[in-house]
Design a protein around this motif. Structure first.
Motif, mmCIF file in Angstrom:
data_model
loop_
_atom_site.group_PDB
_atom_site.id
_atom_site.type_symbol
_atom_site.label_atom_id
_atom_site.label_comp_id
_atom_site.label_asym_id
_atom_site.label_seq_id
_atom_site.Cartn_x
_atom_site.Cartn_y
_atom_site.Cartn_z
ATOM 1 N N VAL A 12 94.481 143.247 51.037
ATOM 2 C CA VAL A 12 94.388 142.530 49.775
ATOM 3 C C VAL A 12 93.155 142.892 49.019
ATOM 4 C CG1 VAL A 12 95.446 140.776 48.327
ATOM 5 C CG2 VAL A 12 96.375 141.069 50.704
ATOM 6 N N LEU A 13 92.386 142.008 49.308
ATOM 7 C CA LEU A 13 91.099 142.235 48.362
ATOM 8 C C LEU A 13 90.314 143.343 48.491
ATOM 9 C CD1 LEU A 13 89.567 138.818 49.431
ATOM 10 C CD2 LEU A 13 90.789 139.067 47.378
ATOM 11 N N GLY A 14 90.514 144.336 49.367
ATOM 12 C CA GLY A 14 89.713 145.701 49.417
ATOM 13 C C GLY A 14 90.835 146.891 49.045
ATOM 14 N N ASP A 15 91.951 146.315 48.465
ATOM 15 C CA ASP A 15 92.977 147.363 48.083
ATOM 16 C C ASP A 15 92.621 148.315 46.863
ATOM 17 O OD1 ASP A 15 95.725 148.646 48.595
ATOM 18 O OD2 ASP A 15 95.856 148.038 46.532
ATOM 19 N N LYS A 16 92.566 149.532 47.077
ATOM 20 C CA LYS A 16 92.174 150.270 45.720
ATOM 21 C C LYS A 16 93.371 151.098 44.858
ATOM 22 C CE LYS A 16 87.773 149.618 46.676
ATOM 23 N NZ LYS A 16 86.995 148.528 46.093
ATOM 24 N N SER A 17 94.415 150.523 45.152
ATOM 25 C CA SER A 17 95.570 150.996 44.461
ATOM 26 C C SER A 17 95.626 151.244 43.171
ATOM 27 C CB SER A 17 97.080 150.418 45.183
ATOM 28 O OG SER A 17 97.150 150.326 46.306
ATOM 29 N N LEU A 18 95.193 150.262 42.451
ATOM 30 C CA LEU A 18 95.031 150.286 40.844
ATOM 31 C C LEU A 18 94.009 151.244 40.409
ATOM 32 C CD1 LEU A 18 96.010 148.867 38.302
ATOM 33 C CD2 LEU A 18 94.082 147.352 38.434
ATOM 34 N N GLU A 19 92.924 151.387 40.927
ATOM 35 C CA GLU A 19 91.790 152.174 40.686
ATOM 36 C C GLU A 19 92.372 153.369 41.023
ATOM 37 O OE1 GLU A 19 87.349 153.942 42.034
ATOM 38 O OE2 GLU A 19 88.224 151.914 42.671
ATOM 39 N N PHE A 20 93.026 153.958 42.027
ATOM 40 C CA PHE A 20 93.725 155.044 42.459
ATOM 41 C C PHE A 20 94.784 155.555 41.290
ATOM 42 C CE2 PHE A 20 96.990 157.701 44.177
ATOM 43 C CZ PHE A 20 96.269 159.109 44.746
ATOM 44 N N TYR A 21 95.656 154.702 41.075
ATOM 45 C CA TYR A 21 96.885 154.993 40.250
ATOM 46 C C TYR A 21 96.490 155.277 38.757
ATOM 47 C CZ TYR A 21 100.226 154.538 44.064
ATOM 48 O OH TYR A 21 100.704 154.675 45.222
ATOM 49 N N ARG A 22 95.212 154.520 38.352
ATOM 50 C CA ARG A 22 94.735 154.747 37.047
ATOM 51 C C ARG A 22 94.185 156.200 36.678
ATOM 52 N NH1 ARG A 22 90.989 150.841 36.908
ATOM 53 N NH2 ARG A 22 92.509 149.356 36.425
ATOM 54 N N ASP A 23 93.638 156.745 37.644
ATOM 55 C CA ASP A 23 93.008 158.012 37.712
ATOM 56 C C ASP A 23 92.682 158.564 38.989
ATOM 57 O OD1 ASP A 23 91.543 160.592 37.026
ATOM 58 O OD2 ASP A 23 90.199 159.540 35.345
ATOM 59 N N PRO A 24 93.745 159.142 39.664
ATOM 60 C CA PRO A 24 93.626 159.788 41.123
ATOM 61 C C PRO A 24 92.397 160.922 41.046
ATOM 62 C CG PRO A 24 95.618 160.091 40.143
ATOM 63 C CD PRO A 24 94.995 159.229 39.324
ATOM 64 N N VAL A 25 92.424 161.577 40.155
ATOM 65 C CA VAL A 25 91.530 162.805 40.450
ATOM 66 C C VAL A 25 90.093 162.293 40.112
ATOM 67 C CG1 VAL A 25 90.318 164.871 39.076
ATOM 68 C CG2 VAL A 25 92.902 164.286 39.105
ATOM 69 N N SER A 42 90.321 154.932 52.683
ATOM 70 C CA SER A 42 89.979 153.657 51.676
ATOM 71 C C SER A 42 91.183 153.075 51.809
ATOM 72 C CB SER A 42 90.245 154.481 50.280
ATOM 73 O OG SER A 42 89.969 153.473 49.293
ATOM 74 N N ARG A 43 91.626 152.298 51.060
ATOM 75 C CA ARG A 43 92.782 151.383 51.291
ATOM 76 C C ARG A 43 93.678 151.450 50.104
ATOM 77 N NH1 ARG A 43 94.613 146.801 54.395
ATOM 78 N NH2 ARG A 43 92.776 147.011 55.587
ATOM 79 N N LEU A 44 95.136 151.863 50.290
ATOM 80 C CA LEU A 44 95.997 152.177 49.357
ATOM 81 C C LEU A 44 97.326 151.289 49.674
ATOM 82 C CD1 LEU A 44 96.663 153.894 46.694
ATOM 83 C CD2 LEU A 44 97.531 155.699 48.397
ATOM 84 N N LEU A 45 97.934 150.959 48.820
ATOM 85 C CA LEU A 45 99.120 150.010 49.213
ATOM 86 C C LEU A 45 98.975 149.120 50.148
ATOM 87 C CD1 LEU A 45 101.844 153.138 48.588
ATOM 88 C CD2 LEU A 45 101.274 151.076 46.882
ATOM 89 N N ASN A 46 97.668 148.382 50.215
ATOM 90 C CA ASN A 46 97.317 147.855 51.202
ATOM 91 C C ASN A 46 97.194 148.155 52.757
ATOM 92 O OD1 ASN A 46 96.202 144.998 51.805
ATOM 93 N ND2 ASN A 46 98.239 144.120 52.314
ATOM 94 N N ARG A 47 97.132 149.349 52.837
ATOM 95 C CA ARG A 47 97.115 149.924 54.076
ATOM 96 C C ARG A 47 95.999 150.804 54.191
ATOM 97 N NH1 ARG A 47 101.354 151.557 57.839
ATOM 98 N NH2 ARG A 47 102.956 150.860 56.440
ATOM 99 N N PRO A 48 95.377 151.041 55.201
ATOM 100 C CA PRO A 48 94.159 151.871 55.556
ATOM 101 C C PRO A 48 94.769 153.202 55.276
ATOM 102 C CG PRO A 48 93.864 150.408 57.133
ATOM 103 C CD PRO A 48 95.352 149.872 56.450
ATOM 104 N N THR A 49 93.997 154.034 54.471
ATOM 105 C CA THR A 49 94.603 155.307 54.046
ATOM 106 C C THR A 49 93.523 156.527 54.030
ATOM 107 O OG1 THR A 49 96.386 154.183 52.793
ATOM 108 C CG2 THR A 49 96.063 156.639 52.391
ATOM 109 N N VAL A 50 93.822 157.625 54.821
ATOM 110 C CA VAL A 50 92.957 158.698 54.726
ATOM 111 C C VAL A 50 93.296 159.669 53.581
ATOM 112 C CG1 VAL A 50 92.292 160.741 56.144
ATOM 113 C CG2 VAL A 50 93.012 158.642 57.331
ATOM 114 N N PHE A 51 92.354 160.086 52.666
ATOM 115 C CA PHE A 51 92.725 160.942 51.982
ATOM 116 C C PHE A 51 92.308 162.435 52.034
ATOM 117 C CE2 PHE A 51 92.832 156.906 49.756
ATOM 118 C CZ PHE A 51 93.500 157.198 48.766
ATOM 119 N N ILE A 52 93.272 163.302 52.006
ATOM 120 C CA ILE A 52 93.015 164.771 52.336
ATOM 121 C C ILE A 52 92.728 165.511 51.041
ATOM 122 C CG2 ILE A 52 94.195 166.713 53.540
ATOM 123 C CD1 ILE A 52 93.316 164.466 55.425
#
Length: 422
Positions: A12-25, A42-52
């Motif tokens: 929850v606290l470490g989630d970066k979804s808002l930052e990502f969806y605001r400007d993914p590039v 990073s953390r997306l949708l409150n899940r540890p997520t690997v960005f490729i």
């Protein structure tokens, strides 16, 4: 085996979804620079997520290890469209793919060419006779909608204008379900956007089911005869095929094409594209590379695995970012430059490094139809018009979600070419 660069943060606290969806590039660029790696966590949708963000890791994810990284069965696409080829996994996905492939290749594809030509002419013939510059994105979205509803649903704008308009409006409302918070609330004076989208879906499904029952010609007729897993599958897939998703993707690519070839300084590029189909193909590859219509896609790790030498634990999310992958400097020299001839030089034969419509065994089933349509529309524009931004100093900064296009849709003036005798 190396540890993933980055930090998955805390729940929850470490989630970066808002930052990502605001400007993914910008999100990805900042972390690529920070970690000096095109693969990070990073953390997306409150899940540890690997960005490729590299070609190598994308190919590993979508091709070599596609059976280890699955579609998310709880994805919002499932809520909005039901169980379709886009959201299923395993044997069911393979069987659906085998069933639908025949509808997008061979004689079925050839039979669509005359209609595609007629739609392009009808929608694009009057661009220069109107009194003001055109919003290219709106023109191209309507063009894509006519194409989709005519090909897939046997509803043609010139023959059934009221039904065409009704379905178009419902598709737009339904689309908003993908970009709304998935909260299904309905009251006498107010309904959530997601609830309204689901109502539109139900109305579209009534139309779709009626078509499947009563239309025996064209795509609808062939779809109804396919060996599908259950009675709902045909209707759910037809709903997917007529959705606003496809017209918006086509409008995105056509808008980027016109912007890339806009103005007097691109006159020679337009001439080459008009006279040489192979060069036009390279132009469209470069448009797709620089401005992919979709930012990417998401998978879930079904088991502990590796990508690009990094450990990816089971249940981690994995997101591939097409914009970053297409600008991987290890593969594409001068990655931010529009250079169509790269596809006849260093990158010749490397179209499989693009992932605008996925890649590998789970890629889009309709790329051949998309290519036919794009080439037909672009050829018509090149043969009949020159064009330029009007006014010339417009802000062309892109937004990337849910479909890429300039945040402020640009206006373009089209003028007949010298050989256009209309």
């Amino acid at each position: 085996m190396s540890k993933l660069p980055g930090n998955a943060g805390v729940s929850v606290l470490g989630d970066k979804s808002l930052e990502f969806y605001r400007d993914p590039v910008s999100f990805c660029r900042q972390r690529i620079d920070k970690h000096r790696s095109r693969v990070f966590v990073s953390r997306l949708l409150n899940r540890p997520t690997v960005f490729i963000c590299s070609v190598e890791a994308m190919r590993e994810l979508l091709c070599e290890k596609s059976n280890q990284f699955l579609k998310d069965p709880t994805d919002l696409m499932t809520n909005v469209y039901g169980d379709t080829i886009v959201t299923t996994n395993g044997e069911e996905a393979c069987l659906l793919r085998l069933s639908f492939t025949s509808l997008f290749t061979g004689t079925r594809l050839e039979s669509s060419s005359d209609y595609i030509t007629s739609v392009c002419e009808r929608c694009l013939k009057d661009l220069s006779v109107r009194d003001q510059p055109q919003c290219g994105y709106s023109v191209f979205k309507h063009l894509g909608t006519e194409l989709v509803l005519g090909l897939f649903l046997n509803v043609r704008a010139e023959e059934q204008p009221e039904l065409f308009e009704e379905i178009s409006q419902l598709c737009t409302t339904h689309w908003h379900g993908l970009i709304s918070a998935p909260i299904n609330l309905k009251g006498p004076l107010w309904s959530s956007g997601f609830s309204t989208a689901l109502d539109a879906r139900d109305k579209l499904m009534d139309i779709v089911k009626d078509k499947l029952q009563n239309d025996k010609e064209g795509f609808v007729g062939h779809l109804g005869s396919l060996p599908l897993p259950d009675s709902r599958a045909a209707a759910q897939h037809l709903l997917l095929f007529i959705s606003a998703l496809i017209p918006k993707a086509l409008a995105s690519l056509l808008t980027s094409f016109t912007l890339a070839l806009s103005g007097n300084e691109k006159e020679e590029t337009r001439r080459r594209a008009k006279e040489d189909p192979d060069f036009l193909h390279r132009v469209l590859l470069e448009v797709q590379r620089l401005w992919p219509p979709f930012i990417g896609g998401r998978r879930l790790a079904d088991q502990d695995s590796t990508l690009a030498g990094f450990l990816v634990p089971k249940d981690y999310g994995v997101v591939y970012i097409s914009h970053a992958i297409h600008r991987d400097p290890e593969v594409f020299q001068e990655p931010d430059s529009f250079l169509p001839d790269r596809w006849s030089g260093r990158n010749a034969g490397q179209e499989h490094f693009l992932c605008s419509f996925g890649n590998g065994p789970r890629n889009c089933i309709g790329p051949k139809l998309t290519n036919v349509f794009l080439k037909e529309a672009c050829t018509y524009l090149l043969e009949h018009y020159d064009w330029s931004l009007d006014p010339p100093d417009q802000d062309l900064q892109y937004k990337w979600l849910p479909v890429s296009r300039p945040a402020d849709p640009p206006t373009i003036s089209f003028t007949p070419t010298g050989c256009d005798t209309r």
